[in-house]
Design an enzyme around this catalytic site. Structure first.
Site, PDB file in Angstrom:
ATOM      1  N   ARG A   1       0.845  -1.203   0.000  1.00 16.80           N
ATOM      2  CA  ARG A   1       0.000   0.000   0.000  1.00 16.80           C
ATOM      3  C   ARG A   1       0.877   1.249   0.000  1.00 16.80           C
ATOM      4  O   ARG A   1       0.619   2.213  -0.725  1.00 16.80           O
ATOM      5  CB  ARG A   1      -0.900   0.010   1.240  1.00 16.80           C
ATOM      6  CG  ARG A   1      -2.077  -0.929   1.132  1.00 16.80           C
ATOM      7  CD  ARG A   1      -3.065  -0.693   2.255  1.00 16.80           C
ATOM      8  NE  ARG A   1      -2.682  -1.351   3.476  1.00 16.80           N
ATOM      9  CZ  ARG A   1      -3.072  -2.582   3.823  1.00 16.80           C
ATOM     10  NH1 ARG A   1      -3.851  -3.272   3.017  1.00 16.80           N
ATOM     11  NH2 ARG A   1      -2.696  -3.110   4.956  1.00 16.80           N
TER      12      ARG A   1
ATOM     13  N   ASP B   1     -15.586  -2.519  -5.138  1.00 10.89           N
ATOM     14  CA  ASP B   1     -15.701  -3.745  -4.337  1.00 10.89           C
ATOM     15  C   ASP B   1     -17.151  -4.206  -4.368  1.00 10.89           C
ATOM     16  O   ASP B   1     -18.060  -3.404  -4.566  1.00 10.89           O
ATOM     17  CB  ASP B   1     -15.265  -3.498  -2.891  1.00 10.89           C
ATOM     18  CG  ASP B   1     -14.830  -4.791  -2.191  1.00 10.89           C
ATOM     19  OD1 ASP B   1     -13.612  -5.035  -2.089  1.00 10.89           O
ATOM     20  OD2 ASP B   1     -15.721  -5.557  -1.755  1.00 10.89           O
ATOM     21  N   SER B   2     -17.355  -5.515  -4.161  1.00  7.65           N
ATOM     22  CA  SER B   2     -18.724  -6.039  -4.164  1.00  7.65           C
ATOM     23  C   SER B   2     -19.361  -5.944  -2.775  1.00  7.65           C
ATOM     24  O   SER B   2     -20.549  -6.217  -2.631  1.00  7.65           O
ATOM     25  CB  SER B   2     -18.722  -7.491  -4.638  1.00  7.65           C
ATOM     26  OG  SER B   2     -17.828  -8.243  -3.859  1.00  7.65           O
TER      27      SER B   2
ATOM     28  N   ASP C   1      -6.257  -6.604  -6.554  1.00  7.25           N
ATOM     29  CA  ASP C   1      -5.929  -7.394  -5.352  1.00  7.25           C
ATOM     30  C   ASP C   1      -7.120  -8.292  -5.010  1.00  7.25           C
ATOM     31  O   ASP C   1      -7.814  -8.084  -4.019  1.00  7.25           O
ATOM     32  CB  ASP C   1      -5.599  -6.451  -4.189  1.00  7.25           C
ATOM     33  CG  ASP C   1      -5.144  -7.214  -2.964  1.00  7.25           C
ATOM     34  OD1 ASP C   1      -4.670  -8.359  -3.109  1.00  7.25           O
ATOM     35  OD2 ASP C   1      -5.264  -6.670  -1.837  1.00  7.25           O
TER      36      ASP C   1
ATOM     37  N   CYS D   1      -3.098 -13.967  -3.790  1.00  5.43           N
ATOM     38  CA  CYS D   1      -2.844 -14.511  -2.444  1.00  5.43           C
ATOM     39  C   CYS D   1      -3.219 -15.997  -2.406  1.00  5.43           C
ATOM     40  O   CYS D   1      -3.430 -16.564  -1.349  1.00  5.43           O
ATOM     41  CB  CYS D   1      -3.616 -13.723  -1.386  1.00  5.43           C
ATOM     42  SG  CYS D   1      -5.381 -13.751  -1.631  1.00  5.43           S
TER      43      CYS D   1
HETATM   44  N1  SAH Z   1      -6.805  -4.578  -1.319  1.00  2.59           N
HETATM   45  C1  SAH Z   1      -7.507  -4.755  -0.087  1.00  2.59           C
HETATM   46  C2  SAH Z   1      -7.853  -6.203   0.175  1.00  2.59           C
HETATM   47  C3  SAH Z   1      -8.662  -6.879  -0.906  1.00  2.59           C
HETATM   48  S1  SAH Z   1      -9.470  -8.334  -0.368  1.00  2.59           S
HETATM   49  C4  SAH Z   1      -6.694  -4.138   1.055  1.00  2.59           C
HETATM   50  O1  SAH Z   1      -5.493  -3.814   0.867  1.00  2.59           O
HETATM   51  O2  SAH Z   1      -7.223  -3.954   2.137  1.00  2.59           O
HETATM   52  C5  SAH Z   1     -10.521  -8.741  -1.659  1.00  2.59           C
HETATM   53  C6  SAH Z   1     -11.778  -7.918  -1.779  1.00  2.59           C
HETATM   54  O3  SAH Z   1     -12.440  -8.316  -2.966  1.00  2.59           O
HETATM   55  C7  SAH Z   1     -12.819  -8.071  -0.682  1.00  2.59           C
HETATM   56  O4  SAH Z   1     -13.095  -6.807  -0.121  1.00  2.59           O
HETATM   57  C8  SAH Z   1     -14.093  -8.626  -1.369  1.00  2.59           C
HETATM   58  O5  SAH Z   1     -15.279  -8.031  -0.881  1.00  2.59           O
HETATM   59  C9  SAH Z   1     -13.860  -8.212  -2.790  1.00  2.59           C
HETATM   60  N2  SAH Z   1     -14.451  -9.026  -3.864  1.00  2.59           N
HETATM   61  C10 SAH Z   1     -14.483 -10.371  -3.976  1.00  2.59           C
HETATM   62  N3  SAH Z   1     -14.987 -10.748  -5.176  1.00  2.59           N
HETATM   63  C11 SAH Z   1     -15.295  -9.595  -5.846  1.00  2.59           C
HETATM   64  C12 SAH Z   1     -15.809  -9.306  -7.145  1.00  2.59           C
HETATM   65  N4  SAH Z   1     -16.099 -10.282  -8.008  1.00  2.59           N
HETATM   66  N5  SAH Z   1     -15.950  -8.021  -7.489  1.00  2.59           N
HETATM   67  C13 SAH Z   1     -15.644  -7.021  -6.631  1.00  2.59           C
HETATM   68  N6  SAH Z   1     -15.126  -7.234  -5.400  1.00  2.59           N
HETATM   69  C14 SAH Z   1     -14.942  -8.501  -5.025  1.00  2.59           C
END
Ligand code: SAH
Length: 393
Positions: free
Chosen positions: A209, A247-248, A297, A337
Site C-alpha cells: 500500500r 468492491d462487491s 488485489d 494470495c
Molecule cells: N486490497 C484490499 C484487500 C482486498 S481483499 C486491502 O489492501 O485492504 C478482496 C476484496 O475483494 C474483498 O473486499 C471482497 O469483498 C472483494 N471481492 C471479492 N470478489 C469480488 C468481485 N467479483 N468483485 C468485486 N469485489 C470482489
C-alpha cells in the site's frame, strides 16, 4: 502413542517440512485424541519428530518439533517469545500498531495466527493441534505481550477440513471495543475486528500500500477489490488526481468512506463503486475508459493447487482487461494470495494476459507479503502473497 510412517515416507520430515499426509501413515492407535501430541517414527522405528494429530484432515499430523523435547507450556512460551523478538527486530511498531505476531508454520506453531491490533490480539486457530493448546497459548500471549484483550476469529473455512466448527468471541479481557482505529505509516484505518475479513484487515499488504502511495501523484487510479480502501487512501494522501474504488461488499465500502473522513484526504477526488470487478472492467473497456494506475488485489481464487486451472483463467481475465484499460506508461499493481498458484505461475499468467491484450509490459518490481508474515525456508507454502508492478510499454 507413536505414529509409524510407511516405508520411504520420512523424506519430507528429514527436510524439516512440517506436514504429514494421511497416505504416509502406516498405523495410528485408535485411542489417539484429536490435537494430542504424538511421536512420528520412521518405518524402522527411528524418532523423526513430535507433532499434533488431526484425525479428520488429509494433513494428518503437523510437527511441533524435530527434537526429542517436551511439548508443553514452556515449549509454546519459547516459540511465542521468539516470534515477538522477530517483530521487535523488524521495528514494525515504528510504522504501525497493527501487525502479525504469529504466522503459523513459519513461526513454528502450525495452525495459529495471531494479529495485533493496538491493544487487542486477534487469534485464529485453524487446526486440531492449535485448538488443543489454545487456552494455554492465550495465557502465554497475555503474559508475554502484556496485552489483556484477545478476540477469537476462528471462523476461516479451512477449519472444516479439520472437523472444527467456527468459533468467534472474546477469549481474554472484557468490555473492549471491536471497532477500532489503527495506523499504518501516517494514515489511519477503521477496522471491524468482529465482522471484517480475515482478522479484520489485510495486514499483509502494508508495504505494498505504501508503495502505491509513492507512485500515485497526479495519477488517475483504479483500485479493484478495494475492501476498506487501504490502497485508495494511500493514493489519495499522496496526491492522486482521482481514485475509483471498486468492491462487491457494501460493508467494506462503508468503512472506506469512514477512512476517507478520518484521514482528511480530498474526498472530491474519490469515487466508490459497488459491483463485480469482472463485469465493471468490461464495461470500462466498452466505454473506452483509461487509467494511469490499476490495482488488482482479488480474493483467493485458488486456495489449493486443485483449483489452479480455474483460478488461472480468472487471474488472466482481469489482468488482460487491466492491461487494455491502462494508458501507455501506466502501472499495473497485480497480486495473488492463492496458495495454489506460486510466483512463477503467477508471472506466466500475467505475461499471457499482456500477450493476449496485445501490449508490451515490463516488470519493475516483485512484491510479497510484509516481513511480519515471515516464511520458513522449510515451508515454502508460507509465501502465499505474490505481486508484480508492471509498466505498460
Ligand atoms: N486490497 C484490499 C484487500 C482486498 S481483499 C486491502 O489492501 O485492504 C478482496 C476484496 O475483494 C474483498 O473486499 C471482497 O469483498 C472483494 N471481492 C471479492 N470478489 C469480488 C468481485 N467479483 N468483485 C468485486 N469485489 C470482489
Amino acid at each position: 502413542m507413536p505414529i509409524t510412517l510407511n516405508p520411504n515416507r520420512e523424506k519430507s520430515l528429514l527436510r524439516r517440512h512440517p506436514w504429514v499426509f494421511a497416505s504416509a501413515i502406516k498405523s495410528v492407535d485408535q485411542e489417539t485424541a484429536s490435537g494430542s501430541t504424538v511421536d512420528l517414527l520412521s518405518s524402522e522405528g527411528q524418532f523423526l519428530a513430535r507433532a499434533s494429530y488431526s484425525p479428520i484432515s488429509q494433513i494428518r499430523a503437523r510437527v511441533w518439533t524435530f527434537n526429542d523435547e517436551p511439548v508443553d507450556r514452556e515449549f509454546f512460551r519459547r516459540k511465542i517469545k521468539s516470534a515477538i523478538e522477530v517483530r521487535q527486530r523488524l521495528k514494525v511498531e515504528g510504522q504501525t500498531n497493527a501487525y502479525r505476531l504469529i504466522h503459523a508454520e513459519s513461526d513454528g506453531i502450525p495452525g495459529l495466527i495471531v494479529d495485533r491490533y493496538d491493544d487487542v490480539l486477534v487469534l485464529q486457530s485453524l487446526t486440531a493441534g492449535s485448538e488443543f493448546w489454545k487456552e494455554t497459548i492465550a495465557d502465554i500471549l497475555v503474559e508475554e505481550t502484556g496485552i489483556q484483550n484477545i478476540y477469537e476469529r476462528s471462523d476461516a473455512d479451512v477449519r472444516e477440513l479439520e472437523g472444527l466448527k467456527p468459533v468467534t468471541g472474546v477469549l481474554r479481557g472484557a468490555n473492549y471495543d471491536l471497532r477500532i482505529t489503527i495506523y499504518e505509516h501516517d494514515l489511519k484505518f477503521r477496522v471491524d475486528l468482529e465482522h471484517g475479513h480475515k482478522t479484520g484487515f489485510y495486514l499483509d499488504q502494508r508495504h505494498n500500500r505504501h508503495r502505491v502511495g509513492e507512485f500515485a501523484k497526479d495519477r488517475d487510479v483504479l483500485n479493484c477489490f478495494c475492501y476498506t480502501g487501504g490502497f485508495s487512501i494511500h493514493a489519495l494522501a499522496n496526491g492522486a488526481k482521482s481514485v475509483l474504488s471498486v468492491d462487491s461488499s457494501a460493508d467494506a465500502l462503508a468503512l472506506l468512506e469512514e477512512n476517507i473522513a478520518i484521514n482528511r484526504v480530498p474526498a472530491d477526488r474519490h469515487t466508490s463503486l459497488e459491483g463485480d470487478v469482472f463485469q465493471l472492467l468490461r464495461k470500462f473497456r466498452d466505454a473506452n475508459r483509461s487509467f494511469d494506475m490499476i490495482i488488482l488485489d482479488p480474493p483467493k481464487f485458488a486456495p489449493t493447487a486443485a483449483h489452479a486451472e480455474k483460478a488461472s483463467r480468472a487471474y488472466k481475465d482481469i489482468n488482460l482487461l487491466a492491461f487494455k484499460l491502462l494508458r501507455h506508461g501506466g502501472m499495473l499493481f497485480t497480486y495473488s494470495c492463492s496458495g495454489g498458484i506460486d510466483a512463477a505461475l503467477f508471472q506466466k499468467i500475467v505475461a499471457s494476459a499482456a500477450l493476449d491484450a496485445g501490449v508490451d509490459a515490463t516488470i519493475i518490481e516483485h512484491l510479497s507479503q510484509g516481513s511480519d508474515h515471515p516464511v520458513s525456508l522449510h515451508f515454502p507454502e508460507g509465501a502465499y502473497l505474490k505481486g508484480l508492478i508492471c509498466v505498460k510499454g
